[in-house]
Enzyme design. Structure first.
Site, PDB file in Angstrom:
ATOM      1  N   TYR A 174     -67.574 -28.034 -75.334  1.00 47.55           N
ATOM      2  CA  TYR A 174     -68.699 -27.106 -75.483  1.00 47.55           C
ATOM      3  C   TYR A 174     -69.441 -27.050 -74.160  1.00 47.55           C
ATOM      4  O   TYR A 174     -69.718 -28.081 -73.548  1.00 47.55           O
ATOM      5  CB  TYR A 174     -69.634 -27.598 -76.592  1.00 47.55           C
ATOM      6  CG  TYR A 174     -70.881 -26.762 -76.772  1.00 47.55           C
ATOM      7  CD1 TYR A 174     -70.808 -25.458 -77.261  1.00 47.55           C
ATOM      8  CD2 TYR A 174     -72.136 -27.285 -76.466  1.00 47.55           C
ATOM      9  CE1 TYR A 174     -71.965 -24.703 -77.440  1.00 47.55           C
ATOM     10  CE2 TYR A 174     -73.300 -26.534 -76.652  1.00 47.55           C
ATOM     11  CZ  TYR A 174     -73.201 -25.240 -77.139  1.00 47.55           C
ATOM     12  OH  TYR A 174     -74.343 -24.493 -77.319  1.00 47.55           O
ATOM     13  N   ASP A 179     -68.319 -30.325 -66.317  1.00 46.11           N
ATOM     14  CA  ASP A 179     -69.581 -30.160 -67.026  1.00 46.11           C
ATOM     15  C   ASP A 179     -70.080 -31.557 -67.401  1.00 46.11           C
ATOM     16  O   ASP A 179     -69.499 -32.226 -68.268  1.00 46.11           O
ATOM     17  CB  ASP A 179     -69.346 -29.280 -68.262  1.00 46.11           C
ATOM     18  CG  ASP A 179     -70.623 -29.033 -69.059  1.00 46.11           C
ATOM     19  OD1 ASP A 179     -71.653 -29.683 -68.758  1.00 46.11           O
ATOM     20  OD2 ASP A 179     -70.580 -28.192 -69.980  1.00 46.11           O
ATOM     21  N   LYS A 216     -79.725 -32.289 -69.952  1.00 48.20           N
ATOM     22  CA  LYS A 216     -80.096 -33.430 -70.798  1.00 48.20           C
ATOM     23  C   LYS A 216     -80.859 -34.530 -70.042  1.00 48.20           C
ATOM     24  O   LYS A 216     -82.030 -34.350 -69.778  1.00 48.20           O
ATOM     25  CB  LYS A 216     -78.857 -33.911 -71.557  1.00 48.20           C
ATOM     26  CG  LYS A 216     -78.327 -32.763 -72.464  1.00 48.20           C
ATOM     27  CD  LYS A 216     -77.337 -33.146 -73.533  1.00 48.20           C
ATOM     28  CE  LYS A 216     -77.139 -31.990 -74.504  1.00 48.20           C
ATOM     29  NZ  LYS A 216     -75.887 -31.276 -74.419  1.00 48.20           N
TER      30      LYS A 216
END
Ligand SMILES: *Cc1c(COP(=O)(O)O)cnc(C)c1O
Length: 453
Positions: free
Chosen positions: A159, A254, A286
């Site tokens: 994702y 990522d 994050k």
């Protein structure tokens, strides 16, 4: 007994709190917000029941609007590396807020956070954005602008945020172009995306053989964490870096989830830093925002220099590099020293061992997989190498397990396909609460998987 040592005090008996206040808020929320939430997983759709509305958090603990307390094993889906309401982060943020919250000009904390990220990771230059989605979207645009090519390769189960071109499912065969993964994404947006099985070198080779001179970039989670934790097999990321280089495509890792979380250098600290290769572009989010909306993409100086205003590839953001968010991120990263990662790593070992013992004793097939300090459990036989394997996990058993843990004061991800996160604030008392809850919850999972719930 006000002076009982919290580390040795017995855990409170199980007295599930009726979530009446959460239920009332959820009803109001559903009237004014789709599904009552602002990001789908929060709605508990995968596990059923009432999502808990959290009022406050401190260290490793969440408190909901009904007054129930939970050991938090989500940590805001990763960002709260130091635990909630860390006093030094709060002090830095309060001081920053008092100086005004946004100016739309360059600021000092942006420079300091960029320097910190460049010092820890293989990136030479970095650009700040406000979400991980924006980071991956911008990295792909830059890769296309830099290479003058259009095709993007990604893996099923990885994702990268809700970028149109990446909300794609594999087409009818390997190495064919993808189809939209959700209504609202036009076929034209995914027609330039190739979706491959994770950890599958032959599939990657076939895709490059078919489309090599059209591929702008390959994007992969540095270690997959969004189908549960599925680490790359040894040498897999190095193989991807190499095949991209041979075909003139950019390799994008990522690290929105793994960055400053799997290790102090992110997942790259486990493979690239040791094996001697570097990605061309990396995305972060994050942890680097310390609980605020901040994310980034960065990489090779010659590639990053193609971005406006230095180069022709356009990218911008009104709140990008916001001084409060960058202050929170900078303070978090400066406090995230080796001792923090050692602590989280040891805490993770304790919880992983507890999980394995509880499910073994309950007779539930399971496998615990890790990527640095991140881990998750699949309720099926391992190993889990890709999305097809991950899909074998027993979601009904997980739902029963989740609710049994919640009733015992432990807040797990409300989905079987998510990583679990710990923090530097997960002390003996918090870990004891988890270990105490696990055996009963594993038995609840066993009953659900036998269908005699
Ligand atoms: C969370 C995540 C994203 C998206 O970040 P948002 O801030 O939610 O947009 C992208 N990539 C990975 C690997 C993630 O875990």
């Amino acid at each position: 007994m006000p002076d009982a040592n919290p580390a040795t005090a017995p855990n409170p008996p199980v007295t599930p709190v009726d979530p009446a206040a959460s239920r009332a808020l959820f009803e109001r929320a559903q009237a004014v917000t789709p599904g009552g939430v602002n990001s789908p997983v929060r709605a508990f759709s995968a596990v059923g029941g009432t999502p808990r509305f959290i009022r406050s958090a401190q260290g490793a603990w969440l408190t909901d609007v009904d007054g129930a307390r939970y050991v938090d094993l989500i940590c805001s889906w990763g960002p709260m590396l130091l635990g909630h309401a860390h006093p030094e982060v709060l002090a830095a943020v309060s001081a920053a807020v008092a100086r005004g919250t946004s100016y739309g000009t360059p600021t000092e904390p942006e420079v300091e956070l960029a320097e910190e990220i460049v010092a820890r990771t293989p990136v030479e230059k970095v650009r700040f954005v406000s979400s991980g989605t924006e980071a991956t979207m911008s990295a792909i645009r830059l890769a296309r602008g830099f290479t003058g090519r259009d095709v993007v390769v990604k893996f099923a189960g990885c994702y990268h945020g809700h970028v149109d071109a990446l909300l794609a499912s594999a087409g009818s065969g390997l190495a064919t172009l993808a189809v939209p993964g959700t209504p609202g994404v036009p076929e034209s947006s995914t027609a330039l995306t190739v979706v491959l099985p994770y950890n599958d070198r032959a599939a990657v080779e076939a895709a490059f053989a078919a489309h090599g001179d059209r591929i702008a970039c390959l994007i992969t989670e540095a270690a997959a964490g969004n189908m549960g934790v599925v680490p790359p097999e040894p040498g897999f990321n190095a193989f991807l870096a190499d095949i991209c280089r041979r075909h003139g495509a950019l390799f994008i890792t990522d690290e929105v989830m793994t960055g400053f979380r799997a290790t102090r250098q992110g997942y790259w600290g486990i493979d690239g830093a040791v094996e001697g290769w570097t990605p061309d572009l990396v995305t972060f989010g994050k942890v680097m925002g310390g609980g605020f909306p901040a994310a980034a993409f960065g990489g090779r100086a010659d590639v990053m220099s193609r971005l406006a205003p230095e180069g022709p590839v356009y990218q911008a953001g009104t709140l990008s590099g916001n001084p409060i968010a960058t202050t929170a991120g900078l303070t978090t990263l400066r406090l995230a020293d080796d001792a923090v990662y050692d602590h989280i790593s040891r805490a993770a070992e304790t919880v992983k061992q507890g999980i394995a013992e509880a499910f073994t004793a309950a007779g539930v097939p399971h496998v615990v997989q890790s990527a640095g300090t991140m881990f998750s459990v699949f309720l099926c036989e391992g190993p889990v190498r890709d999305f097809a394997d991950a899909s074998r996990t027993d979601v009904g058993a997980y739902a029963a397990f989740f609710h049994a843990m919640l009733d015992r004061g432990v807040y797990l991800p409300p989905s079987a396909y998510e990583a679990w996160f710990l923090s530097a604030a997960h002390d003996e008392q918090a870990l004891d609460a988890v270990l105490t809850a696990l055996p009963d919850a594993a038995r609840a999972a066993a009953q659900a998987s036998r269908g005699d719930r």
